[in-house]
Design a protein around this motif. Structure first.
Motif, short mmCIF file in Angstrom:
data_model
loop_
_atom_site.label_atom_id
_atom_site.label_comp_id
_atom_site.label_asym_id
_atom_site.label_seq_id
_atom_site.Cartn_x
_atom_site.Cartn_y
_atom_site.Cartn_z
N ILE A 1 0.78 -1.41 0.42
CA ILE A 1 -0.06 -0.06 -0.05
C ILE A 1 1.31 1.32 -0.09
CG2 ILE A 1 -0.79 0.05 2.84
CD1 ILE A 1 -3.53 0.89 1.67
N THR A 2 2.20 0.95 0.81
CA THR A 2 3.45 2.15 0.68
C THR A 2 3.67 2.33 -0.36
OG1 THR A 2 3.38 2.03 2.83
CG2 THR A 2 4.84 3.36 1.64
N ASP A 3 3.74 1.15 -0.96
CA ASP A 3 4.63 1.75 -2.44
C ASP A 3 3.91 2.05 -3.53
OD1 ASP A 3 6.78 -0.17 -2.01
OD2 ASP A 3 5.80 -1.73 -2.72
N LEU A 4 2.35 2.39 -3.98
CA LEU A 4 1.17 2.82 -4.57
C LEU A 4 1.26 4.06 -4.04
CD1 LEU A 4 -1.55 -0.21 -5.29
CD2 LEU A 4 0.48 0.76 -6.93
N ALA A 5 0.63 4.65 -2.75
CA ALA A 5 0.63 5.60 -2.48
C ALA A 5 1.88 6.65 -2.90
CB ALA A 5 0.54 5.81 -0.66
N GLN A 6 2.95 5.64 -2.50
CA GLN A 6 3.97 6.78 -2.59
C GLN A 6 4.26 6.74 -4.90
OE1 GLN A 6 7.51 5.84 -1.48
NE2 GLN A 6 7.67 6.48 0.52
N GLU A 7 3.77 6.45 -5.42
CA GLU A 7 3.84 5.94 -6.90
C GLU A 7 2.80 7.13 -7.34
OE1 GLU A 7 2.75 3.12 -10.68
OE2 GLU A 7 3.32 2.10 -9.18
N LEU A 8 1.69 6.73 -6.73
CA LEU A 8 0.15 7.90 -6.86
C LEU A 8 0.43 8.78 -6.48
CD1 LEU A 8 -1.65 4.74 -7.83
CD2 LEU A 8 -0.47 5.75 -9.35
N ASP A 9 1.10 9.22 -4.94
CA ASP A 9 0.93 10.24 -4.61
C ASP A 9 -0.28 10.58 -4.37
OD1 ASP A 9 1.72 13.13 -3.44
OD2 ASP A 9 0.96 14.18 -5.10
#
Length: 80
Positions: free
Chosen positions: A14-22
């Motif tokens: 979830i952290t990966d996606l949050a960072q990638e998609l701001d």
């Protein structure tokens, strides 16, 4: 037949996606609560596939267009 390391589909936290998609992780969990995303679980950890990542991008695109979440859900169901 055993799978090669190259054949394994990439997964995202979830952290990966949050960072990638701001986004915030809370936003991603909100979309999950609204049944727009269905990540797998490894214990308590959410594990997102490439398909989940694509769904999330479709949700964000729908939101940019001003679509309500119900319409976005219908769009994603057509995609599936």
């Amino acid at each position: 037949m055993s799978a090669k390391a190259d054949d394994v589909e990439p997964v995202f936290s979830i952290t990966d996606l949050a960072q990638e998609l701001d986004l915030t992780t809370r936003t991603i969990r909100f979309y999950e609560d609204r049944c727009l995303l269905r990540p797998a679980r490894r214990g308590q950890q959410r594990v997102y596939s490439r398909a989940d990542r694509t769904r999330l991008k479709l949700v964000l695109r729908g939101k940019r267009l001003g679509w309500p979440l119900d319409d976005i859900r219908e769009m994603i169901e057509l995609y599936d």
